[in-house]
Design an enzyme around this catalytic site. Sequence first.
Site, PDB file in Angstrom:
ATOM      1  N   GLY A 240       0.766  -1.251   0.000  1.00 42.84           N
ATOM      2  CA  GLY A 240       0.000   0.000   0.000  1.00 42.84           C
ATOM      3  C   GLY A 240       0.787   1.285   0.000  1.00 42.84           C
ATOM      4  O   GLY A 240       0.208   2.363  -0.197  1.00 42.84           O
ATOM      5  N   PRO A 276       4.464  -5.304  -1.126  1.00 43.11           N
ATOM      6  CA  PRO A 276       4.493  -4.050  -1.881  1.00 43.11           C
ATOM      7  C   PRO A 276       4.228  -4.277  -3.363  1.00 43.11           C
ATOM      8  O   PRO A 276       4.700  -5.256  -3.940  1.00 43.11           O
ATOM      9  CB  PRO A 276       5.934  -3.559  -1.670  1.00 43.11           C
ATOM     10  CG  PRO A 276       6.728  -4.835  -1.547  1.00 43.11           C
ATOM     11  CD  PRO A 276       5.825  -5.798  -0.810  1.00 43.11           C
ATOM     12  N   GLY A 277       3.497  -3.378  -3.975  1.00 40.94           N
ATOM     13  CA  GLY A 277       3.246  -3.447  -5.411  1.00 40.94           C
ATOM     14  C   GLY A 277       3.664  -2.153  -6.071  1.00 40.94           C
ATOM     15  O   GLY A 277       4.745  -2.016  -6.636  1.00 40.94           O
ATOM     16  N   CYS A 343     -14.863   6.817 -27.045  1.00 43.61           N
ATOM     17  CA  CYS A 343     -16.122   7.552 -26.984  1.00 43.61           C
ATOM     18  C   CYS A 343     -16.737   7.506 -25.595  1.00 43.61           C
ATOM     19  O   CYS A 343     -17.786   6.893 -25.369  1.00 43.61           O
ATOM     20  CB  CYS A 343     -17.060   7.019 -28.051  1.00 43.61           C
ATOM     21  SG  CYS A 343     -16.353   7.285 -29.681  1.00 43.61           S
ATOM     22  N   TYR A 372      -0.416  -0.800 -12.115  1.00 37.66           N
ATOM     23  CA  TYR A 372      -1.847  -0.711 -12.450  1.00 37.66           C
ATOM     24  C   TYR A 372      -2.044   0.010 -13.789  1.00 37.66           C
ATOM     25  O   TYR A 372      -2.995   0.754 -13.973  1.00 37.66           O
ATOM     26  CB  TYR A 372      -2.636  -0.039 -11.305  1.00 37.66           C
ATOM     27  CG  TYR A 372      -2.385  -0.736  -9.978  1.00 37.66           C
ATOM     28  CD1 TYR A 372      -2.973  -1.974  -9.723  1.00 37.66           C
ATOM     29  CD2 TYR A 372      -1.518  -0.210  -9.020  1.00 37.66           C
ATOM     30  CE1 TYR A 372      -2.697  -2.656  -8.535  1.00 37.66           C
ATOM     31  CE2 TYR A 372      -1.240  -0.886  -7.839  1.00 37.66           C
ATOM     32  CZ  TYR A 372      -1.846  -2.103  -7.603  1.00 37.66           C
ATOM     33  OH  TYR A 372      -1.572  -2.779  -6.443  1.00 37.66           O
TER      34      TYR A 372
HETATM   35  C1  LIG Z   1      -3.272  -4.685  -4.048  1.00 40.94           C
HETATM   36  C2  LIG Z   1      -2.714  -5.408  -2.860  1.00 40.94           C
HETATM   37  C3  LIG Z   1      -1.387  -5.187  -2.470  1.00 40.94           C
HETATM   38  C4  LIG Z   1      -0.483  -4.189  -3.149  1.00 40.94           C
HETATM   39  O1  LIG Z   1      -0.893  -2.878  -2.997  1.00 40.94           O
HETATM   40  P1  LIG Z   1       0.077  -1.692  -3.466  1.00 40.94           P
HETATM   41  O2  LIG Z   1      -0.673  -0.474  -3.145  1.00 40.94           O
HETATM   42  O3  LIG Z   1       0.292  -1.863  -4.933  1.00 40.94           O
HETATM   43  O4  LIG Z   1       1.337  -1.824  -2.700  1.00 40.94           O
HETATM   44  C5  LIG Z   1      -0.897  -5.922  -1.416  1.00 40.94           C
HETATM   45  N1  LIG Z   1      -1.669  -6.827  -0.753  1.00 40.94           N
HETATM   46  C6  LIG Z   1      -2.936  -7.059  -1.092  1.00 40.94           C
HETATM   47  C7  LIG Z   1      -3.722  -8.046  -0.343  1.00 40.94           C
HETATM   48  C8  LIG Z   1      -3.509  -6.357  -2.155  1.00 40.94           C
HETATM   49  O5  LIG Z   1      -4.780  -6.572  -2.481  1.00 40.94           O
END
Ligand SMILES: *Cc1c(COP(=O)(O)O)cnc(C)c1O
Length: 419
Positions: A240, A276-277, A343, A372
Amino acid sequence: MDHFAYQNGVLHAENIPVATIAGQVGTPVYIYSEATLRRHARVFAEGLAALPKKHIAFAVKSNPNLAVLRVLASEGYGADVVSQGEMERALAAGMPAADIVFSGVGKTRAELSAALRAGIGQFNLESEEEGVELAQIAAQMGLRAPAVLRVNPDVDAKTHEKISTGKAENKFGVALDQTPAMYARLASLEGLDLRGIACHIGSQITDLEPSRQAFIRMGELLATLRAAGHAVTHVDLGGGLGVPYRMGETLPGPADYGAMVAAVTADWDVTLMFEPGRVITGNSGILVTEVVRVKAAEPYPFVVVDAAMNDLVRPAMYDAWHDFVAVAPTGETMTATVVGPICESSDTFAKRREIDVVKQGDLAAFRTAGAYGATMANTYNSRALVPEVMVNGDQWAIVANRIEPATILAAEQVPDWLK
Ligand SMILES: *Cc1c(COP(=O)(O)O)cnc(C)c1O
């Protein structure tokens, strides 16, 4: 910091002029910088260096490209997956099954079985019902499924409502006050090796205080569970952490986050897990587009580009901001609204914004598009599925082909009665 910079007045991805890639692959196209990806992976891990026992699982949903996963596997990252498809990608990229965490509120029986067969490292349970089902399936297979129970700590992550996941009204996790009793019931099941708890309160978090509050609640829950006799060995703190989307914006980074986590968890004595993403992939990618034409309008013109909301949906879906820059800026600026060809009025990337002057045929880039971005792309308006390129120093390669509308058309058929 990233490796998309101007050299001799033109935007480069590492050592490659963006125009070279656009010329050969066409536009729109995502470009990822491997050096940037590695740098973010290392900076995040360094931010957690003071924590004694930890596991980092990259949130595959932020960017599931196979080459991206391969880079992160080589950086020692595991994966946080939310579907069998993501699990198969992580395995295909060479991530050990034991380093994979399976999250998600709707894992099917088929997915639970497949993940057990693959031997993944941890299931993050989202409900008691899911835990009971997983235990049954595992017991039938003669296995014990390693699992943690995801808790909904009921804190407001202070992010966009569509990417908030830790409030009581959100579908994720189980209510904090019900957790001790539920944990005891699940821990008694033969097919489960229930070893801890998890939380994930949202995405693009730019203020650490809500996370700190959530983690404090997790610490209290940990103490409650241990007092009840459970040997809790793992706590998954989710992902997050946000990234700066606007030039010059400064936010808490991995070092601040790591220091906060270290302070809150000092006496927990567990393996801490992270997912982390965005913070890994966000700044590692740009979306390159060509200006189709500039449409005169009052009070400001529309810059119509060949990328659209089907290629990058974040502005339409989350009101998200992406910096928009010319690939070869003249130094002059103009105020304009940047739109795609789809559109829908929501196909708008920037409203009445001061941008580099661009004209028909110019290349431009949306920055911080690595998370994303391509993963949410679709073919709405019968457009192609956007391709992806990775750059490494002086070399580059297509890492996802453009899928042409004709290929998608070929997968459809007219039933006999309409022929
Ligand atoms: C989407 C998600 C993440 C990653 O969130 P980021 O904001 O991209 O770091 C981690 N854990 C879970 C369970 C998620 O759904």
